[in-house]
Design a protein around this motif. Structure first.
Motif, short mmCIF file in Angstrom:
data_model
loop_
_atom_site.label_atom_id
_atom_site.label_comp_id
_atom_site.label_asym_id
_atom_site.label_seq_id
_atom_site.Cartn_x
_atom_site.Cartn_y
_atom_site.Cartn_z
N LEU A 1 -2.50 7.85 -6.00
CA LEU A 1 -3.12 8.44 -5.38
C LEU A 1 -3.86 10.01 -5.90
O LEU A 1 -4.98 10.57 -5.97
CB LEU A 1 -3.61 8.24 -4.21
CG LEU A 1 -3.79 7.09 -2.79
CD1 LEU A 1 -3.87 6.91 -1.21
CD2 LEU A 1 -5.47 6.75 -3.81
N ALA B 1 -2.58 11.19 2.78
CA ALA B 1 -1.63 9.49 2.89
C ALA B 1 -0.43 10.43 2.74
O ALA B 1 0.47 9.13 3.10
CB ALA B 1 -1.98 9.79 1.11
N LEU C 1 0.69 13.88 -3.36
CA LEU C 1 -0.24 13.23 -2.54
C LEU C 1 -1.74 13.64 -1.86
O LEU C 1 -1.08 14.54 -1.13
CB LEU C 1 0.49 11.62 -1.33
CG LEU C 1 1.45 10.91 -2.37
CD1 LEU C 1 2.41 10.72 -0.59
CD2 LEU C 1 0.76 9.98 -2.39
N GLN D 1 -8.67 2.49 1.16
CA GLN D 1 -8.31 3.99 0.46
C GLN D 1 -7.32 3.88 -0.59
O GLN D 1 -7.20 5.21 -1.14
CB GLN D 1 -6.90 4.61 1.93
CG GLN D 1 -8.31 4.57 3.69
CD GLN D 1 -7.01 5.33 4.15
OE1 GLN D 1 -5.84 4.43 4.49
NE2 GLN D 1 -7.50 6.35 4.66
N VAL D 2 -6.54 2.58 -0.26
CA VAL D 2 -5.96 3.21 -1.54
C VAL D 2 -6.43 2.60 -3.13
O VAL D 2 -6.48 2.74 -4.18
CB VAL D 2 -4.51 1.99 -1.91
CG1 VAL D 2 -4.03 2.49 -0.51
CG2 VAL D 2 -4.59 0.40 -1.80
N ASN E 1 1.19 -1.33 -0.21
CA ASN E 1 0.06 -0.23 -0.11
C ASN E 1 0.88 1.42 -0.01
O ASN E 1 0.22 2.37 -0.50
CB ASN E 1 -1.00 0.01 1.21
CG ASN E 1 -1.96 -1.05 0.90
OD1 ASN E 1 -2.77 -1.65 -0.01
ND2 ASN E 1 -3.27 -1.21 2.20
N TYR E 2 1.78 1.72 0.22
CA TYR E 2 3.36 2.53 0.46
C TYR E 2 2.94 3.08 -1.22
O TYR E 2 2.77 4.05 -1.16
CB TYR E 2 4.42 1.83 1.12
CG TYR E 2 4.15 2.07 2.30
CD1 TYR E 2 4.15 3.73 3.06
CD2 TYR E 2 4.37 1.46 3.83
CE1 TYR E 2 4.62 3.79 4.04
CE2 TYR E 2 4.74 0.90 5.14
CZ TYR E 2 4.78 2.89 5.61
OH TYR E 2 4.53 3.39 6.39
N GLN F 1 1.04 4.42 5.50
CA GLN F 1 0.99 2.93 5.04
C GLN F 1 -1.09 3.38 4.80
O GLN F 1 -1.59 2.81 6.11
CB GLN F 1 1.12 2.02 5.07
CG GLN F 1 0.68 0.33 4.20
CD GLN F 1 1.56 -0.28 4.23
OE1 GLN F 1 2.21 -0.40 4.72
NE2 GLN F 1 0.66 -1.72 4.40
N PRO F 2 -1.83 3.64 3.75
CA PRO F 2 -2.79 3.55 3.49
C PRO F 2 -3.40 1.70 3.96
O PRO F 2 -2.73 1.12 3.41
CB PRO F 2 -3.74 4.27 2.00
CG PRO F 2 -2.04 4.73 1.66
CD PRO F 2 -0.71 4.11 2.90
N ARG G 1 -0.38 3.82 -3.27
CA ARG G 1 -0.32 5.37 -2.65
C ARG G 1 -0.20 6.54 -3.76
O ARG G 1 -0.70 7.22 -3.73
CB ARG G 1 -0.33 5.72 -1.21
CG ARG G 1 0.98 6.22 -0.64
CD ARG G 1 1.81 6.38 0.89
NE ARG G 1 2.69 6.96 0.78
CZ ARG G 1 3.31 7.82 1.81
NH1 ARG G 1 2.76 8.59 2.26
NH2 ARG G 1 4.70 7.34 1.25
#
Length: 193
Positions: free
Chosen positions: A118, A137, A133, A146-147, A111-112, A141-142, A115
C-alpha cells in the motif's frame, strides 16, 4: 551420507519444498542476488519440483523488478546450519504482474501481507524512520476494500533454476555436487569443495 546424484537432487527438491511450506525451515528465507550484484533476503513462497521453479513475492516498484524484468540471471543462496547443507542455485528470473499465478498468489495472501504493498515503494526516501505504510494502516489488518489499491504494486518473481550447487559440510570430509539443466534432464558432476 548422500552417495548418488539422484539422492542429492531429491534432497535439494525436498529441502526447497519444505522451505516453501514451513516458515521455520532454515531455507524459508533465501538470499536472492540480481545481475547488478545486489542481494536481499526473500521469503520462498513456492517451489515447483516439476519445473524446478522458485516463487517469491515482490513489489513491482522495487529496483530488482527493473533489473530482472522479463528475464535476467538470478542467484539464490541458502544454508541449513543443522544439516550443514549449503545450496547455491542459479537460474533465469522473471517478474510477473498480471497473470493467473500472480492473482492466485494475491488471493492466497492475507490482508496483513497485502498491506505491505500500500505504502511508499521500496527505497523511497523519508525524513524519519518509517515502515512506508500509510498512517491509517499501521498496526491493523485492513479490510479487503482497503487493500485493493495495493494489488497494482504486487508482483511475483519466478526463478527457473538451471544450475544447482549442493555442498555438505562434514567432519570426515566435505562433499559437493553440481547439476546443470540440459533440456528436461540434469547433467551432474562431483567437484572438490
Amino acid at each position: 551420507m548422500f552417495e548418488t546424484f539422484d539422492d542429492i537432487r531429491a534432497d535439494i527438491a525436498a529441502r526447497l519444498g519444505q522451505a516453501a511450506a514451513d516458515r521455520k525451515s532454515p531455507l524459508h528465507t533465501l538470499v536472492v542476488a540480481t545481475a547488478d550484484a545486489d542481494a536481499r533476503v526473500m521469503v520462498l513462497r513456492a517451489f515447483d519440483a516439476d519445473a524446478w521453479t522458485l516463487r517469491f513475492h515482490t513489489d513491482v516498484r522495487s529496483p530488482k523488478c527493473h533489473v530482472i524484468g522479463a528475464g535476467s540471471p538470478v542467484g539464490v543462496l541458502g544454508y541449513d546450519r543443522d544439516a550443514k547443507v549449503q545450496l547455491r542455485l542459479r537460474g533465469r528470473g522473471r517478474i510477473e504482474t498480471d497473470t493467473p499465478l500472480v492473482q492466485q498468489a494475491w488471493e492466497e495472501s492475507n490482508n496483513y501481507a497485502r498491506r505491505c504493498y500500500l505504502g511508499d515503494g521500496p527505497g523511497a526516501l523519508s525524513d524519519a524512520p518509517t515502515s512506508g505504510l500509510p498512517d491509517w494502516a499501521e498496526g491493523i489488518q485492513p479490510t479487503d476494500e482497503q487493500v485493493m489499491p495495493a494489488r497494482e504494486n504486487f508482483a511475483i518473481l519466478l526463478v527457473e533454476l538451471d544450475s544447482l550447487d549442493w555442498f555438505h559440510l562434514a567432519h570426515d570430509g566435505h562433499v559437493r555436487a553440481q547439476f546443470v539443466r540440459d533440456g528436461s534432464s540434469w547433467a551432474a558432476r562431483w567437484v572438490a569443495p
